[in-house]
Scaffold this motif. Structure first.
Motif, PDB file in Angstrom:
ATOM      1  N   LEU A 250       0.821  -1.215   0.000  1.00 58.06           N
ATOM      2  CA  LEU A 250       0.000   0.000   0.000  1.00 58.06           C
ATOM      3  C   LEU A 250       0.852   1.262   0.000  1.00 58.06           C
ATOM      4  O   LEU A 250       0.380   2.333  -0.388  1.00 58.06           O
ATOM      5  CB  LEU A 250      -0.941  -0.001   1.201  1.00 58.06           C
ATOM      6  CG  LEU A 250      -1.954  -1.156   1.239  1.00 58.06           C
ATOM      7  CD1 LEU A 250      -2.817  -1.060   2.491  1.00 58.06           C
ATOM      8  CD2 LEU A 250      -2.818  -1.177  -0.019  1.00 58.06           C
TER       9      LEU A 250
ATOM     10  N   ARG B  43       1.297   0.609  -4.718  1.00 62.58           N
ATOM     11  CA  ARG B  43      -0.148   0.814  -4.740  1.00 62.58           C
ATOM     12  C   ARG B  43      -0.760   0.506  -6.106  1.00 62.58           C
ATOM     13  O   ARG B  43      -1.868  -0.030  -6.192  1.00 62.58           O
ATOM     14  CB  ARG B  43      -0.456   2.268  -4.331  1.00 62.58           C
ATOM     15  CG  ARG B  43      -1.931   2.624  -4.327  1.00 62.58           C
ATOM     16  CD  ARG B  43      -2.720   1.795  -3.323  1.00 62.58           C
ATOM     17  NE  ARG B  43      -4.156   1.958  -3.499  1.00 62.58           N
ATOM     18  CZ  ARG B  43      -4.898   1.359  -4.430  1.00 62.58           C
ATOM     19  NH1 ARG B  43      -4.327   0.546  -5.309  1.00 62.58           N
ATOM     20  NH2 ARG B  43      -6.200   1.549  -4.490  1.00 62.58           N
TER      21      ARG B  43
ATOM     22  N   ARG C 282      -6.205   2.048   0.345  1.00 63.42           N
ATOM     23  CA  ARG C 282      -4.993   2.874   0.336  1.00 63.42           C
ATOM     24  C   ARG C 282      -4.666   3.319   1.762  1.00 63.42           C
ATOM     25  O   ARG C 282      -5.533   3.270   2.651  1.00 63.42           O
ATOM     26  CB  ARG C 282      -5.185   4.099  -0.566  1.00 63.42           C
ATOM     27  CG  ARG C 282      -6.244   5.079  -0.092  1.00 63.42           C
ATOM     28  CD  ARG C 282      -6.429   6.229  -1.082  1.00 63.42           C
ATOM     29  NE  ARG C 282      -7.309   7.270  -0.553  1.00 63.42           N
ATOM     30  CZ  ARG C 282      -8.616   7.252  -0.608  1.00 63.42           C
ATOM     31  NH1 ARG C 282      -9.248   6.212  -1.167  1.00 63.42           N
ATOM     32  NH2 ARG C 282      -9.327   8.243  -0.103  1.00 63.42           N
TER      33      ARG C 282
END
Length: 368
Positions: A220, A224, A341
């Motif tokens: 993350l 990402r 996220r």
């Protein structure tokens, strides 16, 4: 030299590290006699731990354990591990953003698996707080205080009582299978069995939780754009192997062995009784074997077998579990939350330290 201060040969390249881990001329027997104490961690430093047994004693205990970890048994466990992961994903989604992935996912999933695998939900079992306290004590590195000693005594007493109850009640959970195979095989000291149950409970739970948390920090934070691709089961499986290989679970740089006779290694002769400190983290990053490193395609298979779970007679007993939980967790989480996220990407990660493993203390996330 190792953290203990004992002079040692440092081995870092993949080929030589693999040789030390698989060559019977290198042993963990009698390391305490030369002053190596495994940084005082109970799972590493206790001479009755399977980690420190070698030769005939190790083979006898290892055979007993492998009879409990049969391929058929593992296959029966796989479906409910997947169900456990999916239940945690569903709960996370239902609660909505924002969320802390550590408190809401990377800790509860491994504990739920541990609880069912080892029968902790039965009468006389343990809750998540108990397991967390005992794991902290069992994996603590460095000096121990009176509090840690008390936690270890409580943990050992719990494991001994759990073993005694499984003898009376039987059962198909892992502890019941271990007790049954140990009693059938005979010759397994009770103290070894107690240490084994403690190790499987604490180390298995912590390794799965820490590895998953570390992987999510990287995915993350730095990959990402690759996150949604993990919804594909094949990609999730290959990515899991790369993540476990390249992202170390702990900061402990070496594991140690003692040469029982002179051994040629990397063009040098290691004398008998010399201590050898092998760096698995360095070996897994050996550019001669893994030239592209972690930042290569997450879907690319590794060029050689990972040493993340060691190799040879001390290959990690719970490797199948860590791989399974991470693969299922990444695939199901990416499927449900492709927009996942970090909530505060610029904020430094706070790490849980002071033990043999390292993982995030919190991981704040959000999603649309």
């Amino acid at each position: 030299m190792p953290a203990d201060g004992v002079p040692a040969w440092l081995v870092t390249c993949y080929r030589d590290v693999r040789q030390v881990l698989t060559d019977p001329r290198f042993t963990r027997d009698d390391l305490h006699a030369v002053g190596v104490d495994g940084a005082n961690a109970e799972v590493i430093g206790n001479p009755e731990s399977i980690f420190n047994l070698d030769g005939t004693d190790h083979r006898r205990l290892r055979v007993t354990v492998q009879r409990a970890f049969t391929p058929r048994a593992v296959e029966t466990w796989r479906p409910w591990v997947a169900e456990t992961v999916q239940h945690a994903v569903d709960a996370l989604v239902a609660a909505g953003p924002p969320a802390d992935l550590v408190a809401g996912f990377t800790r509860p999933v491994p504990f739920a698996v541990t609880s069912r695998l080892m029968g902790l939900g039965s009468p006389g079992g343990a809750d998540e707080a108990d397991v967390h306290r005992w794991t902290e004590a069992f994996l603590a590195a460095g000096d121990r205080g009176d509090g840690t000693a008390a936690e270890l005594a409580e943990f050992t007493a719990f494991a001994a009582d759990l073993i005694a109850r499984r003898r009376r009640e039987r059962g198909e959970d892992l502890v019941g299978r271990l007790v049954r195979t140990a009693d059938e095989d005979g010759g397994i000291p009770e103290t070894w069995l107690v240490q084994l149950v403690c190790g499987l409970l604490a180390s298995g739970n912590d390794s799965a939780s820490g590895s998953l948390g570390n992987a999510l920090v990287y995915l993350l934070g730095e990959r990402r754009d690759s996150w949604p691709s993990l919804a594909d089961p094949g990609t999730a499986e290959r990515a899991t192997e790369r993540l476990l290989h390249f992202i170390p679970l702990g900061d402990d740089e070496t594991t140690t062995r003692r040469a029982v006779e002179p051994v040629e290694l990397g063009g040098r002769v290691i004398p008998a009784d010399a201590v050898v400190a092998v760096s698995i983290n360095s070996a897994n990053r050996d550019r001669a074997v893994f030239p592209d490193g972690l930042d290569d395609d997450l879907d690319a298979p590794l060029a050689a077998p990972t040493l993340a779970f060691s190799a040879g007679p001390h290959h990690c007993l719970g490797a199948w579990r860590v791989r399974l939980e991470m693969r299922e967790a990444l695939q199901r989480l990416a499927t449900a939350l492709p927009g996942l996220r970090l909530a505060r990407p610029a904020e430094p990660v706070t790490w849980l330290l002071g033990r043999t493993t390292r993982s995030p203390e919190r991981l704040p996330v959000t999603w649309a």
